[in-house]
Every structure is written in structure tokens, then in C-alpha cells.
Write an enzyme that holds these catalytic residues in place. Structure first.
Site, short mmCIF file in Angstrom:
data_model
loop_
_atom_site.label_atom_id
_atom_site.label_comp_id
_atom_site.label_asym_id
_atom_site.label_seq_id
_atom_site.Cartn_x
_atom_site.Cartn_y
_atom_site.Cartn_z
CD1 TRP A 66 -1.67 2.48 1.20
CD2 TRP A 66 -3.33 1.00 1.03
NE1 TRP A 66 -2.84 3.20 1.08
CE2 TRP A 66 -3.87 2.31 0.98
CE3 TRP A 66 -4.19 -0.09 0.95
CZ2 TRP A 66 -5.24 2.55 0.87
CZ3 TRP A 66 -5.55 0.16 0.84
CH2 TRP A 66 -6.07 1.46 0.80
CE LYS A 115 -0.49 5.08 6.98
NZ LYS A 115 -1.88 5.45 7.11
C1 LIG Z 1 2.98 2.08 3.85
C2 LIG Z 1 2.04 3.17 3.42
N1 LIG Z 1 2.45 4.05 2.50
C3 LIG Z 1 1.66 5.04 2.07
C4 LIG Z 1 0.39 5.19 2.56
C5 LIG Z 1 -0.46 6.29 2.04
O1 LIG Z 1 -0.47 7.33 2.93
P1 LIG Z 1 -1.60 8.45 2.81
O2 LIG Z 1 -2.90 7.78 3.08
O3 LIG Z 1 -1.20 9.44 3.86
O4 LIG Z 1 -1.50 9.01 1.44
C6 LIG Z 1 -0.09 4.31 3.50
C7 LIG Z 1 -1.45 4.44 4.02
O5 LIG Z 1 -1.99 3.61 4.69
C8 LIG Z 1 0.75 3.26 3.95
O6 LIG Z 1 0.34 2.38 4.84
#
Ligand SMILES: Cc1ncc(COP(=O)(O)O)c(C=O)c1O
Length: 412
Positions: free
Chosen positions: A115, A249
Site C-alpha cells: 500500500w 503518517k
Molecule cells: C505504507 C504506506 N504508504 C503510504 C500510505 C499512504 O499514505 P496516505 O494515506 O497518507 O496518502 C499508507 C497508508 O496507509 C501506507 O500504509
């Protein structure tokens, strides 16, 4: 979606509009690593309100320079250039655009179960969900199998991964590539894809494969950076420095803040080629103020050490539940990023999404928020990740609720 409306949050605890308490074992959306509404975050927001919240993208504020310096001091010299954005998707998007511009190529290798966000480039390399039904992805996006030792993707290993899947994956990449491999993007511990921890030596091997092909290695540390795995950055744990590092995050502790970090050489190369990645909130002072507060708390409260110690206690409690309940097939992860896989049968390892969902619902009724994520296309893994500031009493209380919830669903 939980039917309860949340009115207040402090530390590991949420309260709904009727005043009922919920223990948050998901740190919100994996962002509130120093706990919800930490006093230092509230202070930082007030400081930004007294100073400056937002600026024209061609201006910058001292606090943004300070955050850049602080991160550079925590990182190797090859990751000293930072670009501050808002979300994880944006940070990954910027990383992919940098990799493409710097290498002059466009093909990107991702991992099944990954993800990386919802922007076009990031979602093209997101294989766990949100991938089908939206038309074509960015050309050149390719997936290789994630090193899931419990469910070997090439039916080769059982229990411990020997990274043969990486060789198979790259054989397939080489067969498909049009000769324009730009980057590989990877989560050091795949989180939404079921808390998959690669075996020792895996990332060194991945890095070698990237180097052999002139590809850049991008680590997406949205969830793994800043304490959750007992270190400032997961790449330190795995002993491989990426060419581009993405933070999000956990850096904002609940506010939208992300960063793409790389070397002087890549930054200079992209700059010389006219690299543009501007957003409305690039380098905003408000989130930078909060990011600094998160880094302060991480250091002052020694949260890396705490994550390992409390994580051990949580894992020990989960292993005890596994002794008690046949449906707990696998427990994995370390620090405060743990995965618990629910199965119908320990021998066949068939995922049990139905009971997983029912227990998750029961946990919520009993006052524990648990997140169930997907593996093998079925939502059957609890990703357990409370804030790093969680108390021992809260860990034990959460384990007690989980025990009661499992018992009530399986009818013990
Ligand atoms: C590993 C990882 N990268 C990127 C993201 C995407 O982040 P955002 O939702 O802040 O765009 C997430 C979201 O869950 C994630 O878990």
C-alpha cells in the site's frame, strides 16, 4: 466503518459521543504513535498559530529548515535532502517522480500486498487494494511477490523465507521489462498486506538486484519510521540504506505531514533536469512544528526502547492466546507492529475472514479498536499497533478484551 462517533481522544484512549471509552490499538490510521492529542503536539499547534501556519510555496519558515536539519542529523549523509509534503501518497509520488527523472526511465517494481497511497503513481504500485476498476495504471508498473513466510507465494518455503521469491520475481521483471527499470518501492515491513517481515538479508539482496539494473531503491516508511519497530528508521534494523526514503503518517503524529528524502546527488540531478513537485501545502510551517514535537517526544521519552519492551509484553500475551485458541494461526512482527493471522484450521492455514470480522466487531463493542487487514485477498490479519506511549495496564486490558471477544465469538 464503526457506527460510533468519536468526540475526544487522549493517549491510547478514545471516547465516543456517549462517553464510552475505546482503547485504540490502531493508533488512529497508524499515525498517532506518540498517542492522541499529545500535550507537545497541542503546544506545537498553538506555537504555529502564534507564528505562521501556511506560506507561498516559494517561501519557507525557520521551523521547516529546523525539521530538515533534525531529520538530516538522524539520517546517513546520503539522505540529507528533504521535501515536505502532506500525505504518504504524495511523498511516494514525489519519490517515484524523482526516480524516473533521475534515471531517465519509467518502470517501477512494487510488491504484492503493498500500500503506497491513492495518487496515480503510488496507487499503480499499490497491490493490496484499490487497484482494479479505475482504468489503466501508470505504464511500467510491475509487481513481484512479497516474502510471506507463512504463505509462500511460490509454494517453496514453509515458515521461514529463503528469498527465492525475490529471484523468481526479478526473473519475471527482467522478462517483462522494456529496458527502462527506474525503481523498486517497498515497505520494510508490509503492513496493510498482513504484517509481513522479510527474512534477514532480504533487503541487501533487493538492493543488489536494484544496483545491477541501475534502479533506485525507495523505502516507504510511512508506518515503520520513528519508533514503531524500536528504531528511528526500519532501514537501520534491516541494514540497508535506500536511495530515497519516504516518511509520512508517524512524522506528523496525526497531522498531515510527509517527507521525501534523498541524496545530494539525486537532488542535484533532478534539480538540474527541472524537477517540479509543488503542492498547496508543500513545506507548510504548521505540520513542521508538529513534526519537530514528535521527534522531541520520540527522543526524550526513549520511545524506540519502549516500543520493543512493550511490544514484547504484547507479543507474549498474544502467544498465550494462540495456545488457547486454535484459530490463531500465526503471530508475527516485532516492536509495536504485530500481526495475528486468523485461520479456519492451523494445518490448511485457510484464512478465516468471517470470524476475524466478527471478533473485531465484538472487540469494538467491548471497547477495543482493532484493525483487520488483508492477506491472500482476505481480511484475516489483525494489525495490532497501539501508540508507543501505551501503558502496560492498557496492553493487558486490551489483551483481556481480545480474549473475551474471541471466546464470545467461538462460543467458549
Ligand atoms: C505504507 C504506506 N504508504 C503510504 C500510505 C499512504 O499514505 P496516505 O494515506 O497518507 O496518502 C499508507 C497508508 O496507509 C501506507 O500504509
Amino acid at each position: 466503518m464503526t457506527p460510533r462517533l468519536i468526540a475526544r481522544a487522549r493517549g491510547t484512549v478514545l471516547w465516543d459521543t456517549e462517553g464510552r471509552e475505546i482503547l485504540d490499538f490502531t493508533s488512529g490510521q497508524m499515525c498517532a504513535t506518540i498517542g492522541h492529542n499529545h500535550p507537545r503536539i497541542r503546544e506545537a499547534i498553538r506555537r504555529a498559530c502564534d507564528g505562521v501556519l501556511h506560506l507561498y510555496s516559494g517561501m519557507t519558515a525557520p521551523v521547516v529548515v529546523e525539521l530538515s536539519r533534525r531529520l538530516a542529523a538522524m539520517l546517513p549523509p546520503t539522505l540529507s535532502k528533504s521535501l515536505f509534503l502532506s500525505t504518504g501518497g504524495e511523498a511516494n509520488e514525489a519519490a517515484l517522480r524523482m526516480a524516473k527523472m533521475s534515471t531517465g526511465r519509467h518502470e517501477v517494481v512494487g510488491f504484492t500486498g503493498s500500500w503506497h497511497g491513492m495518487t496515480a503513481g503510488a496507487v499503480s504500485s499499490t497491490y493490496v487494494a484499490a487497484h482494479q476498476g479505475y482504468g489503466p495504471h501508470v505504464p511500467g508498473s510491475m509487481a513481484i511477490p512479497a516474502p510471506n513466510a507463512y504463505r509462500c507465494p511460490i509454494r517453496h518455503c514453509q515458515g521461514t523465507c529463503d528469498a527465492t521469491c525475490l529471484d523468481v520475481g526479478f526473473d519475471m521483471v527482467d522478462a517483462q521489462s522494456c529496458g527502462a527499470l527506474a525503481a523498486a518501492i517497498v515497505e520494510p515491513v508490509q503492513s496493510c498486506g498482513g504484517v509481513i517481515v522479510p527474512p534477514e538479508g532480504y533487503f541487501a539482496k533487493l538492493k543488489r538486484k536494484c544496483e545491477e539494473r541501475g534502479m533506485l531503491l525507495i523505502f516507504d516508511e510511512a508506518q515503520t519510521a520513528l519508533g514503531r519497530l524500536g528504531a528511528n528508521f526500519a532501514f537501520e534494523v534491516f541494514g540497508v540504506v535506500p536511495d530515497i526514503l519516504c516518511l509520512s503518517k508517524t512524522l506528523g503524529g496525526g497531522l498531515p505531514l510527509s517527507a521525501t528524502l534523498t541524496s545530494d546527488a539525486i537532488e542535484e540531478d533532478c534539480h538540474a533536469k527541472g524537477f517540479v513537485h509543488v503542492t498547496s501545502h508543500v513545506s507548510d510551517p504548521l505540520p513542521a512544528e508538529v513534526g519537530l514535537a514528535v521527534l522531541d517526544v520520540l527522543e526524550e521519552d526513549d520511545l524506540n526502547r519502549r516500543a520493543l519492551a512493550i511490544g514484547d509484553r504484547l507479543k507474549t500475551g498474544l502467544l498465550a492466546l494462540q495456545q488457547k485458541y486454535e484459530l490463531i494461526g500465526d503471530i508475527r512482527g516485532f516492536g509495536l507492529l504485530l500481526g495475528v493471522e486468523i485461520v479456519k484450521d492451523r494445518h490448511t492455514r485457510e484464512p478465516d475472514a468471517e470470524r476475524g470480522r466478527a471478533i473485531t466487531r465484538r472487540c469494538m463493542e467491548l471497547g477495543l479498536s482493532m484493525n483487520i487487514v488483508s492477506v491472500a485477498g482476505l481480511a484475516s490479519v489483525w494489525r495490532i499497533a497501539p501508540p508507543l506511549t501505551v501503558s502496560v495496564e492498557e496492553i493487558d486490558r486490551g489483551l483481556g478484551i481480545l480474549d473475551d471477544a474471541i471466546a464470545s465469538v467461538i462460543g467458549n
